[in-house]
Motif scaffolding. Structure first.
Motif, PDB file in Angstrom:
ATOM      1  N   ILE A 194      65.494  64.725  76.923  1.00 30.10           N
ATOM      2  CA  ILE A 194      65.479  64.954  75.477  1.00 30.10           C
ATOM      3  C   ILE A 194      65.411  66.451  75.241  1.00 30.10           C
ATOM      4  CG2 ILE A 194      64.231  64.544  73.349  1.00 30.10           C
ATOM      5  CD1 ILE A 194      63.323  61.910  74.470  1.00 30.10           C
ATOM      6  N   GLY A 195      66.312  66.942  74.399  1.00 29.48           N
ATOM      7  CA  GLY A 195      66.360  68.380  74.175  1.00 29.48           C
ATOM      8  C   GLY A 195      67.180  69.096  75.200  1.00 29.48           C
ATOM      9  N   GLY A 196      67.851  68.366  76.036  1.00 31.72           N
ATOM     10  CA  GLY A 196      68.655  68.994  77.072  1.00 31.72           C
ATOM     11  C   GLY A 196      70.088  69.192  76.684  1.00 31.72           C
ATOM     12  N   GLY A 197      70.427  69.085  75.416  1.00 29.07           N
ATOM     13  CA  GLY A 197      71.802  69.299  74.988  1.00 29.07           C
ATOM     14  C   GLY A 197      72.473  68.039  74.526  1.00 29.07           C
ATOM     15  N   ILE A 198      71.905  66.862  74.827  1.00 30.91           N
ATOM     16  CA  ILE A 198      72.488  65.591  74.392  1.00 30.91           C
ATOM     17  C   ILE A 198      71.499  64.938  73.449  1.00 30.91           C
ATOM     18  CG2 ILE A 198      73.299  63.323  75.139  1.00 30.91           C
ATOM     19  CD1 ILE A 198      74.053  64.558  77.785  1.00 30.91           C
ATOM     20  N   PRO A 199      71.900  64.648  72.229  1.00 31.46           N
ATOM     21  CA  PRO A 199      70.959  64.114  71.239  1.00 31.46           C
ATOM     22  C   PRO A 199      70.709  62.630  71.455  1.00 31.46           C
ATOM     23  CG  PRO A 199      73.135  64.353  70.266  1.00 31.46           C
ATOM     24  CD  PRO A 199      73.240  64.886  71.655  1.00 31.46           C
ATOM     25  N   HIS A 200      69.858  62.294  72.443  1.00 30.37           N
ATOM     26  CA  HIS A 200      69.503  60.903  72.670  1.00 30.37           C
ATOM     27  C   HIS A 200      68.394  60.500  71.719  1.00 30.37           C
ATOM     28  CE1 HIS A 200      71.109  60.798  77.073  1.00 30.37           C
ATOM     29  NE2 HIS A 200      72.047  60.997  76.145  1.00 30.37           N
ATOM     30  N   ALA A 201      68.418  59.234  71.312  1.00 29.42           N
ATOM     31  CA  ALA A 201      67.382  58.705  70.432  1.00 29.42           C
ATOM     32  C   ALA A 201      67.178  57.247  70.781  1.00 29.42           C
ATOM     33  CB  ALA A 201      67.802  58.860  68.973  1.00 29.42           C
ATOM     34  N   SER A 202      66.084  56.681  70.334  1.00 28.73           N
ATOM     35  CA  SER A 202      65.826  55.264  70.582  1.00 28.73           C
ATOM     36  C   SER A 202      66.817  54.437  69.786  1.00 28.73           C
ATOM     37  CB  SER A 202      64.386  54.912  70.192  1.00 28.73           C
ATOM     38  OG  SER A 202      64.173  55.242  68.823  1.00 28.73           O
ATOM     39  N   PRO A 203      67.146  53.236  70.278  1.00 31.69           N
ATOM     40  CA  PRO A 203      68.186  52.435  69.619  1.00 31.69           C
ATOM     41  C   PRO A 203      67.699  51.817  68.318  1.00 31.69           C
ATOM     42  CG  PRO A 203      67.267  51.245  71.479  1.00 31.69           C
ATOM     43  CD  PRO A 203      66.649  52.611  71.521  1.00 31.69           C
ATOM     44  N   ALA A 204      68.686  51.405  67.510  1.00 27.46           N
ATOM     45  CA  ALA A 204      68.391  50.693  66.262  1.00 27.46           C
ATOM     46  C   ALA A 204      67.885  49.294  66.589  1.00 27.46           C
ATOM     47  CB  ALA A 204      69.649  50.648  65.403  1.00 27.46           C
ATOM     48  N   PRO A 205      67.319  48.599  65.631  1.00 29.22           N
ATOM     49  CA  PRO A 205      66.791  47.267  65.905  1.00 29.22           C
ATOM     50  C   PRO A 205      67.916  46.255  66.108  1.00 29.22           C
ATOM     51  CG  PRO A 205      66.543  47.774  63.602  1.00 29.22           C
ATOM     52  CD  PRO A 205      67.005  49.041  64.250  1.00 29.22           C
ATOM     53  N   PRO A 206      67.701  45.272  67.023  1.00 24.42           N
ATOM     54  CA  PRO A 206      68.662  44.162  67.144  1.00 24.42           C
ATOM     55  C   PRO A 206      68.625  43.302  65.890  1.00 24.42           C
ATOM     56  CG  PRO A 206      67.250  44.356  69.096  1.00 24.42           C
ATOM     57  CD  PRO A 206      66.645  45.229  68.025  1.00 24.42           C
ATOM     58  N   PHE A 207      69.533  42.341  65.834  1.00 23.78           N
ATOM     59  CA  PHE A 207      69.586  41.469  64.671  1.00 23.78           C
ATOM     60  C   PHE A 207      70.178  40.131  65.095  1.00 23.78           C
ATOM     61  CE2 PHE A 207      73.557  43.647  65.028  1.00 23.78           C
ATOM     62  CZ  PHE A 207      74.536  42.738  64.642  1.00 23.78           C
ATOM     63  N   GLY A 208      70.222  39.186  64.148  1.00 23.85           N
ATOM     64  CA  GLY A 208      70.824  37.879  64.401  1.00 23.85           C
ATOM     65  C   GLY A 208      70.043  37.058  65.398  1.00 23.85           C
ATOM     66  N   ILE A 209      68.738  36.950  65.241  1.00 21.85           N
ATOM     67  CA  ILE A 209      67.932  36.166  66.170  1.00 21.85           C
ATOM     68  C   ILE A 209      68.163  34.683  65.896  1.00 21.85           C
ATOM     69  CG2 ILE A 209      65.585  35.667  66.949  1.00 21.85           C
ATOM     70  CD1 ILE A 209      64.808  38.480  66.061  1.00 21.85           C
ATOM     71  N   SER A 210      68.447  33.931  66.961  1.00 22.43           N
ATOM     72  CA  SER A 210      68.679  32.495  66.838  1.00 22.43           C
ATOM     73  C   SER A 210      68.018  31.784  68.005  1.00 22.43           C
ATOM     74  CB  SER A 210      70.176  32.181  66.811  1.00 22.43           C
ATOM     75  OG  SER A 210      70.789  32.614  68.012  1.00 22.43           O
ATOM     76  N   VAL A 211      67.870  30.458  67.860  1.00 25.56           N
ATOM     77  CA  VAL A 211      67.240  29.634  68.887  1.00 25.56           C
ATOM     78  C   VAL A 211      68.338  28.898  69.645  1.00 25.56           C
ATOM     79  CG1 VAL A 211      65.661  27.730  69.356  1.00 25.56           C
ATOM     80  CG2 VAL A 211      65.133  29.382  67.557  1.00 25.56           C
ATOM     81  N   LEU A 212      68.308  29.018  70.979  1.00 23.48           N
ATOM     82  CA  LEU A 212      69.295  28.362  71.829  1.00 23.48           C
ATOM     83  C   LEU A 212      68.766  27.069  72.445  1.00 23.48           C
ATOM     84  CD1 LEU A 212      70.695  31.451  73.781  1.00 23.48           C
ATOM     85  CD2 LEU A 212      71.536  30.436  71.650  1.00 23.48           C
ATOM     86  N   GLU A 213      67.463  26.955  72.627  1.00 22.04           N
ATOM     87  CA  GLU A 213      66.878  25.756  73.206  1.00 22.04           C
ATOM     88  C   GLU A 213      65.414  25.716  72.817  1.00 22.04           C
ATOM     89  OE1 GLU A 213      66.635  23.478  77.533  1.00 22.04           O
ATOM     90  OE2 GLU A 213      66.322  25.641  77.426  1.00 22.04           O
ATOM     91  N   CYS A 214      64.907  24.511  72.704  1.00 17.77           N
ATOM     92  CA  CYS A 214      63.502  24.352  72.353  1.00 17.77           C
ATOM     93  C   CYS A 214      62.943  23.162  73.114  1.00 17.77           C
ATOM     94  CB  CYS A 214      63.350  24.139  70.840  1.00 17.77           C
ATOM     95  SG  CYS A 214      61.621  24.090  70.302  1.00 17.77           S
ATOM     96  N   VAL A 215      61.815  23.387  73.805  1.00 14.21           N
ATOM     97  CA  VAL A 215      61.071  22.312  74.462  1.00 14.21           C
ATOM     98  C   VAL A 215      59.663  22.301  73.893  1.00 14.21           C
ATOM     99  CG1 VAL A 215      62.471  22.352  76.543  1.00 14.21           C
ATOM    100  CG2 VAL A 215      60.507  23.852  76.383  1.00 14.21           C
ATOM    101  N   ARG A 216      58.784  21.598  74.543  1.00 11.08           N
ATOM    102  CA  ARG A 216      57.450  21.407  73.959  1.00 11.08           C
ATOM    103  C   ARG A 216      56.698  22.711  73.755  1.00 11.08           C
ATOM    104  NH1 ARG A 216      55.120  16.174  77.316  1.00 11.08           N
ATOM    105  NH2 ARG A 216      56.657  14.641  76.548  1.00 11.08           N
ATOM    106  N   ASP A 217      56.740  23.564  74.768  1.00 12.14           N
ATOM    107  CA  ASP A 217      55.895  24.764  74.707  1.00 12.14           C
ATOM    108  C   ASP A 217      56.684  26.051  74.875  1.00 12.14           C
ATOM    109  OD1 ASP A 217      56.619  24.363  77.268  1.00 12.14           O
ATOM    110  OD2 ASP A 217      54.631  24.637  78.152  1.00 12.14           O
ATOM    111  N   SER A 218      57.999  26.029  74.734  1.00 17.25           N
ATOM    112  CA  SER A 218      58.775  27.258  74.894  1.00 17.25           C
ATOM    113  C   SER A 218      60.041  27.151  74.073  1.00 17.25           C
ATOM    114  CB  SER A 218      59.118  27.514  76.368  1.00 17.25           C
ATOM    115  OG  SER A 218      59.972  26.507  76.855  1.00 17.25           O
ATOM    116  N   MET A 219      60.590  28.320  73.757  1.00 19.81           N
ATOM    117  CA  MET A 219      61.831  28.406  72.994  1.00 19.81           C
ATOM    118  C   MET A 219      62.674  29.524  73.588  1.00 19.81           C
ATOM    119  SD  MET A 219      60.205  28.117  69.148  1.00 19.81           S
ATOM    120  CE  MET A 219      61.747  27.855  68.308  1.00 19.81           C
ATOM    121  N   VAL A 220      64.000  29.296  73.658  1.00 21.95           N
ATOM    122  CA  VAL A 220      64.922  30.304  74.150  1.00 21.95           C
ATOM    123  C   VAL A 220      65.578  30.965  72.953  1.00 21.95           C
ATOM    124  CG1 VAL A 220      66.962  30.775  75.527  1.00 21.95           C
ATOM    125  CG2 VAL A 220      65.316  29.039  76.277  1.00 21.95           C
TER     126      VAL A 220
END
Length: 1551
Positions: free
Chosen positions: A734-760
């Motif tokens: 950082i500050g080495g000549g390339i303006p790197h920054a943290s990424p923007a937030p993801p989006f479009g969260i969806s559920v692919l599978e659901c069982v009793r105690d976990s979700m994908v």
């Protein structure tokens, strides 16, 4: 004896050369010798004699020595011997173990008896010397001194011998009664706790019993006390079972719990004592916290902790000392409050030890690493905990290898530990070093050292490569430490850090230990149940191979479950797989523990194993055998890591990440190496393996460009290095000549599978990634109750690289919300907006869930490619296809339309026929047997347009024929990368493809294109606006590219025929080939075994460019000509070559053919054989040897030989016809041999041989037999007086002809009733006395072994034929019987008998016949009667005699005998002639026996024995002079046998 004393004095002088005190000597030594070298062999030998020997110097002793003996003066500081104290002559080491005998300074026996002190002895000696000088001469003094010395030496030697005999007798008695004397150690007096003031000394002592003598070790806070490491601080003594530990000048750090451990083969016991060191008031160090005078009230106080003045990334070298420290500020400040300060290395809590010293001064925490080793490398964390929470700080410590003692030697191994310990062996493991010294490591040596000693013993004779080794030969119950050394061809490494002590005993015994014990080597009291006497133990069970390498195997099993069998031991047996031959492995000593290590097994062989239990009652049944186990390393070295990616971090460090080794088993970690670009010098970044795939490499030079590589390590060894990374410049990210920054937030969260105690969950990539690749995602979740959201919780601690993640530990039927954050090298971005609320309940639908992660690539004006991932939830059946839907982005929901009517199996789909500038959205549905599932989330809208500057993948074939796919991108950024894939999946098979990237161009090159390379190849450029393209290689396209590749390569010269070899006249060898078309500029190189040969006497070359024929002719082939012949042709760019390999049998056959043709040419220059000697068999069964000759002349001679001897043959050679013959009629065994025909004249000689022996002779005879068999007549039946005869005639019979007679298709077993034979050319079978059982089919078989089978002639003996033959047999039999029994005169009479008058005549003949015939004598055809003159007798039914007592002329006449019975009549006659003459003085006696032989009497004169015998029959004649002589003097009769024929005349002299 002098040598032992001088050895002890030398050790004392070496230990203290300057005459310093004992307390100062170790201090100076400690300052000059590194800490770790004090444990090496030989360092403490001097100290042994000082502390444990009988002649050790006291506290104030000096080290000066004399040439012989010790200085016993008061200045030496040695205590004088007290009165009546017998000195010891046993030299012992520091553990009071006897190591030899020491001869003291010579003293007389009287001095010993009186118990003189040293001063008295010296004073008496001086007085004696003075008086001797006064009263004796020098010679007498010398003689007296020698005598005195000899007597003293003799007395001393006798005394020592006597003491040694007593000692050996005691030791022998102990060994003979070992079982009754051995017992575990026991503390008679235990050490007591002490409280002392600072700077005082304290002494802990105890008394221990036990046999064998126990070894005693002192511990401070469970760390063994080493007096050498703390010179002058501790003093340990052991005398007469009394053991003591003295602590000099105690300070506050000596406050601790001390433990003394006594151990022998029967077990180990421990006792404890505490030492508390107090200080006077006012002497407390200002660095220590103030003592608490009462409880500190912490209630209601909130502490704030700050760690300042921190230690940074540190670098050290093995053997050095390093201190890590931080200043800790705790607010508010309470003087009596002390926080909990803990130190961690790689997340593991550190405890005080001899390697780690920890100190807290009230505001500063310090960790001192007293002796750095590579085990100390790692991430160090300081954790300060108060009631209000904790504060941590971490930094990495790097430890480099110490300088090698031998240049080029490898670094020391590390992390030596014990994996499995039992009575019989201990498995030692370690990690391989990162530095191999420039040469590969050949293996490792394991050393062991018994606790309490410093004597290291090497455990393996040859280096082992596997980083585990079972150490055997241990003493049960004793504790050991281990170390490991690496070796390469340059030399040996330094030893590793020693392992923790471990006891050689079973885990079950360790679990039954009683009493307080220290970790691992604590109190061991072996308690065993009384063994059940008379019970043979059962079978062990659960036998298995727990460890298998090429050097050893480890077996483990469970003992039988019967009670009272704790005393059992085990025998291990092995057998080679596939056999049933069991061999006992431990034939001498049974195994005590249920584990066993086997060595010396043949690598690559398979074995089975089984175990038997045994005790005093006997040996039990074997266990079930194991499965066949092959002796080899089951653990392979890991594969090389891949995709090494360096990332800038700071101006001295780089973050290196890589992809883990595939299918790596028991992975230990990774080593990273760095190299400055262009230097080709690699340095290790870490000397201790790291078990992550991301590592920060520190200590780099700012501004330099580095490349990195990684390799994996497990117990089997180190993998190959990964491919080198791309170069990276070391500077701050950082500050080495390339303006790197943290990424923007993801989006479009969806559920692919659901069982009793976990979700994908699934989500979409952020629209802005911050200029650097996203390294991972973090997922948070929170529970929603009645619409109220709870607190966020972390779902994953480590970042996940995929855009899907299973959140676990959820509650069923609860509602949750989720958020996701993306991270790159710049940091973690802000979280996404909370997702919709999802209910955690198990999906039970039959159809699959939605696909996810839809991406669009290769966007063009009329097409684009859609990618997706299959659903996580498969439904009741696996997914078997996908459907793709599309609509315009602004179109209503009803506008969705399917793009494929048949489900596609791929996870990609190319959409075609799009409208330019139109925006589209897509969705995907999965299908299984139950139906089509839910649709995926809708993709992002994409406009069908070809962006300016878009490039497509171009296929190219270079001049070398290499096929490549090329892609160019004009919109690249510094962080952009080309990502190639096949069928839109990552390409991991580097064996078929090579990827090369330079600047904004990248290409994939095919190494050897084939059917495996058919597919769709695509390339995507990261950090761009979707730059991507694809190229499909179909089977037809691949075929086209391969043809182009062949055309682009250097063309080959077409050949009509490849290089071949043929034979010419005189045995010349011609190598040749022919090209189809060639220019005048073409040239040829003739190569033999990679060497170009030229025109010369040996090689004749010819190149006809018009016909394209290339040839090379050799006069002959020699043994050195064996090899490869190659013709290399070049015509411009076109080349070709053809090779012919002539080696082994091919070359030998060609060489023999060449030599044969050469000899044939020379042979045919003179008389020679056109057809060599051969044989043929004529129909008359004659063997004819013949040959055909040529180039003969009149002077040519031909000679026949058999077995080297010349034989005569027809001299008419028939040269005009050119055929020579030799006929052998009626061939037999004597004709077998080697026949030779020799032609010779002045032009030369030729020879032809025909071997007619052994098998050749058998073949010849088979042909003869075949002719004989074919000439045989059909079998016929005839009758004889003995039975029925079957016969056949052959044209010629040979005695060697094999014939077999058969009856009803079975070979006949001949007997007296069944006989076969040959008469002339007739072969017959005689059946004597035939019966109806003999009826049937008879056959004669000629057994000819010519491969075509024999010839058989058959006849049927049955029916009328049998009846006729039987009747004829009976008729002939009756006639034969009659002929046999008719009356016969068996012995005939002479035709004429001439006798002198007056002589007596006696004629006797044999009569036969049944019944007994009648005998009648006739004279002149008139019957004679017996009287005195003519006596006729018939005696015994056999002998008929005719006697005339005195012959007269009246007896002259014709006499005959007639015999007659019912079968017939026979007669015999003779003529008697009587002559006159002188009377004979002798007696003439003769007769004819049954064979017709004339027998003369014993007294017959020799001249009378001359008789003339003629006639056709044999007769007997006897003549006697008188009847009285015949009856009275038989002993005077002499018999002589003469053979004559009937009809001969016998003339007898009458005198």
């Amino acid at each position: 004896m002098f040598g032992v004393e001088e050895h002890v004095l030398k050790k004392l002088s070496n230990a203290n050369p300057a005459g310093e005190t004992n307390r100062q000597a170790p201090a100076s030594m400690s300052g000059s010798v590194p800490f770790y070298r004090k444990h090496q062999r030989g360092y403490d030998r001097g100290y042994r004699y000082q502390s444990g020997g009988r002649y050790a110097a006291g506290p104030g002793g000096g080290g000066s020595t004399r040439s012989r003996g010790l200085d016993w003066s008061s200045q030496s500081g040695l205590d004088p011997l007290p009165k009546r104290t017998k000195p010891s002559y046993l030299a012992v080491d520091r553990e009071n173990q006897i190591i030899g005998y020491v001869v003291p300074i010579f003293r007389s026996s009287q001095e010993f008896a009186a118990g003189y002190s040293d001063k008295t002895r010296l004073r008496d000696t001086a007085a004696y010397m003075e008086s001797r000088d006064m009263f004796t001469s020098g010679l007498e003094m010398e003689r007296s001194e020698q005598i005195s010395r000899k007597e003293a030496m003799r007395e001393t030697a006798q005394r020592i011998s006597f003491n040694k005999t007593i000692h050996e007798h005691e030791e022998h008695f102990k060994r003979m009664n070992e079982d009754s004397l051995m017992h575990v150690p026991e503390f008679i007096i235990k050490p007591r706790s002490h409280t002392v003031w600072e700077k005082q000394s304290v002494r802990l002592h105890c008394t221990v019993s036990g046999w064998p003598d126990p070894r005693v070790v002192w511990y401070k806070n469970n760390v063994a006390i080493d007096p050498l490491a703390n010179a002058g601080k501790y003093k340990i003594e052991s005398k007469y079972s009394v053991h003591s530990l003295e602590i000099n000048r105690c300070d506050f750090e000596d406050t601790a719990q001390y433990r003394v451990s006594a151990m022998n083969v029967k077990g180990e016991v421990s006792a404890f004592a505490s030492v508390v060191v107090k200080r006077f008031k006012g002497e407390v160090d200002e660095f220590l916290p103030a003592p608490r005078h009462g409880p500190v009230s912490e209630y209601g106080i909130t502490f704030q902790t700050h760690i300042v003045d921190k230690f940074g990334v540190s670098f050290g070298r093995e053997g050095e000392t390093m201190s890590l420290g931080c200043t800790v500020i705790i607010y508010p400040t309470l003087h009596r409050y002390q926080p909990e300060v803990q130190w961690y290395r790689d997340g593991i809590l550190l405890s005080p030890s001899k390697w780690n010293h920890m100190h807290w001064s009230g505001d500063r925490a310090t960790l001192t690493l007293t002796h750095l080793n590579k085990e100390d490398e790692g991430l160090y964390t300081l954790r300060v905990t108060t009631k209000s929470g904790s504060k941590t700080y971490s930094a990495y410590v790097f430890v480099r290898d110490a300088d090698a003692e031998v240049e080029g030697a490898p670094g020391a191994p590390l992390d030596v530990c014990c994996l499995d310990a039992n009575k019989d062996y201990i498995i030692v493991s370690w990690k391989q070093p990162a530095v191999d010294g420039g040469n590969s490591i050949l293996g490792y040596f394991v050393d062991r050292c018994e606790v309490g000693t410093t004597h290291w013993i090497q455990c393996n004779d040859t280096p082992i490569k596997f980083a585990r080794f079972p150490v055997t030969g241990l003493v049960e119950g004793r504790s050991y430490t281990f170390r490991v050394r690496a070796v390469n061809k340059s030399g040996m490494s330094r030893p590793s850090r020693v392992s923790e002590p471990v006891a050689a005993m079973d885990p079950a015994d360790r679990a039954r230990m009683r009493g307080t014990s220290a970790p691992w080597t604590g109190q061991i009291i072996v308690t065993e149940e009384e063994p059940a006497e008379g019970i043979v133990p059962g079978r062990p069970h659960e036998l298995q191979v727990t460890e298998a390498t090429r050097n050893y195997l480890v077996l483990s099993w469970k003992p039988p479950g019967e009670k009272g069998l704790e005393g059992v031991m085990y025998y291990v047996e092995k057998c080679v797989s596939g056999t049933d031959s069991w061999q006992r492995v431990n034939t001498e000593i049974p195994v005590k523990s249920p584990r066993f290590a086997l060595f010396d097994l043949a690598e690559g062989n398979s074995y089975c194993f089984r175990v038997r239990c045994c005790n005093a009652a006997g040996v039990g049944e074997p266990s079930d055998p194991t499965e066949a186990t092959t002796v080899r390393d089951k653990l392979d070295t890991p594969s090389a890591p891949s995709k090494v990616v360096p990332t800038r971090n700071t101006d001295t460090s780089v973050v290196v990440s890589w992809e883990a080794s595939l299918d790596a088993k028991e992975l230990v970690g990774y080593y990273i190496e760095a190299s400055i670009v262009g230097s080709n010098v690699w340095e290790p970044c870490n000397n201790k393996p790291v078990n992550v795939t991301r590592f920060i490499c520190h200590g780099l030079m700012t501004g330099e460009k580095y490349v990195f590589r990684v390799r994996a390590v497990n117990a089997a060894g180190l993998s190959q290095f990964s491919p080198e990374s791309e170069p990276v410049e070391v500077k701050a990210a950082i500050g080495g000549g390339i303006p790197h920054a943290s990424p923007a937030p993801p989006f479009g969260i969806s559920v692919l599978e659901c069982v009793r105690d976990s979700m994908v969950l699934a989500w979409k990539q952020p629209t802005f990634i911050g200029g650097a690749d996203i390294s991972g995602y973090f997922v948070d979740y929170r529970e929603v109750v009645d619409g109220v959201a709870g607190k966020w919780h972390e779902a994953n601690i480590r970042a996940v690289s995929e855009r899907a993640y299973r959140v676990t530990d959820l509650k069923e039927n609860k509602k949750y919300q989720f958020q996701v954050r993306a991270a790159n090298i710049a940091g973690v971005g802000i979280p996404s907006l909370p997702s919709d609320t999802f209910l955690c309940e198990e999906w039970t639908i039959a159809v699959p869930g939605p696909p996810h992660d839809l991406q669009l690539r290769e966007v063009r004006a009329d097409s684009m490619v859609l990618l997706w991932r299959p659903p996580v939830y498969q439904g009741r059946n696996p997914v078997n296809g996908f459907y793709v839907d599309m609509k315009e982005a602004e179109a209503p929901e009803e506008a969705w339309r399917g793009l494929n009517t048949k489900a596609t199996q791929n996870t990609f789909f190319k959409v075609k026929n799009l409208k330019e500038e139109e925006t589209y959205v897509f969705r995907v549905r999965a299908q299984n047997q139950a139906g089509v599932g839910k649709t995926s989330d809708i993709s992002e809208p994409v406009q069908a347009a070809t962006k300016p500057g878009t490039k497509e993948i171009v296929v190219d074939v270079d001049d070398d024929g290499v096929i490549s796919l090329n892609f160019e991108c004009a919109d690249m950024t510094p962080d952009s990368k080309f990502v190639w894939s096949k069928n839109y999946e990552d390409m991991d098979d580097s064996s078929r493809l090579t990827v090369e990237t330079k600047g904004n161009k990248s290409k994939v090159m095919f190494k050897s294109p084939g059917e495996e390379d058919i597919g769709i190849y695509s390339c995507m450029v990261t950090h761009t606006d979707g730059a991507s393209s694809s190229y499909a290689i179909s089977p037809d396209e691949l075929k086209r590219l391969l043809e182009i590749s062949r055309d682009h390569k250097f063309p080959t010269i077409p050949l009509k025929s490849n290089l071949a070899v043929e034979m010419l006249e005189k045995g010349k060898v011609r190598f040749w080939l022919q090209a189809e078309q060639i220019s005048a500029n073409a040239k040829v190189d003739y190569v033999f075994n990679d060497n170009v040969v030229a025109q010369g006497e040996k090689y004749k070359m010819n190149f006809d460019k018009n016909t394209g024929v290339v040839e090379m002719i050799m006069e002959s082939l020699m043994p050195e000509d064996e090899g490869t012949f190659t013709f290399q042709m070049q015509d411009g760019k076109a080349t070709n070559q053809s090779s012919l390999v002539l080696i082994g049998d091919v070359f030998k056959d060609l060489q023999k053919e060449s030599e044969f043709q050469r000899k044939e040419w020379f042979r045919k220059q003179g008389p020679h054989f056109i057809e060599y000697l051969a044989y043929e068999v004529t129909p008359e069964c004659c063997v004819v040897l013949k040959c055909k000759v040529g180039n003969i002349k009149k002077e040519t001679s031909a000679l026949w030989y058999k077995d080297g001897r010349e034989i005569k043959a027809d001299e008419n050679l028939g040269f005009t016809e050119g055929v020579l013959k030799l006929e052998i009629a009626q061939i037999s065994k004597k004709d077998a041999g080697v026949y030779e025909m020799v032609l010779k004249d002045d032009r030369g000689k030729d020879t032809s041989k025909l071997n007619l022996t052994d098998q050749c002779f058998k073949n010849l005879m088979n042909e003869v037999f075949n002719y004989i068999a074919n000439s045989s007549t059909p079998l016929k039946i005839t009758s004889t007086d003995q039975g029925i005869r079957l016969y056949t005639f052959v044209s010629y019979y040979n005695d060697l002809l094999p014939v077999t007679w058969h009856y009803k298709d079975s070979a006949i077993a001949f007997s007296d009733r069944l006989k076969s034979g040959v008469v002339g050319d007739q072969l017959w079978l005689q059946i004597s006395e035939p019966t109806e059982k003999d009826m049937g089919k008879y056959a004669i078989e000629f057994n000819i072994n010519d491969g075509r089978g024999g010839l058989r002639r058959t006849v049927e003996l049955s029916g009328q034929g049998y009846e006729d033959a039987l009747a004829e047999f009976k008729r002939l039999k009756a006639a034969a019987i009659a002929e046999k029994n008719r009356a016969r005169v068996a012995g005939g009479l002479p035709d004429v008998v001439t006798i002198q008058e007056g002589k007596a005549l006696n004629l006797t003949c044999n009569i036969s016949g049944d019944p007994l015939p009648q005998v009648t004598w006739l004279k002149n055809d008139r019957e004679l009667t017996s009287n005195e003159h003519c006596i006729l007798r018939f005696e015994s039914g056999k002998f008929a005699s005719f006697t005339i007592t005195a012959v007269s002329t009246a007896d002259t006449g014709k006499y005959s005998i007639l015999v007659k019975n019912k079968h017939g009549t026979e007669s015999a006659e003779f003529t008697l002639e009587v002559t006159e003459g002188m009377p004979d003085l002798g007696v003439t006696s003769y007769w004819t026996d049954a064979e017709g032989n004339v027998v003369f009497g014993a007294n017959t004169p020799k001249d009378k024995m001359k008789t003339a015998v003629t006639g056709m029959r044999k007769e007997s004649v006897a003549a006697v002079d008188k009847m009285d002589d015949l009856t009275e003097k038989p002993e005077e009769k002499e018999e002589v046998t003469v053979e004559k024929d009937v009809g001969d005349q016998i003339d007898i002299d009458g005198t």
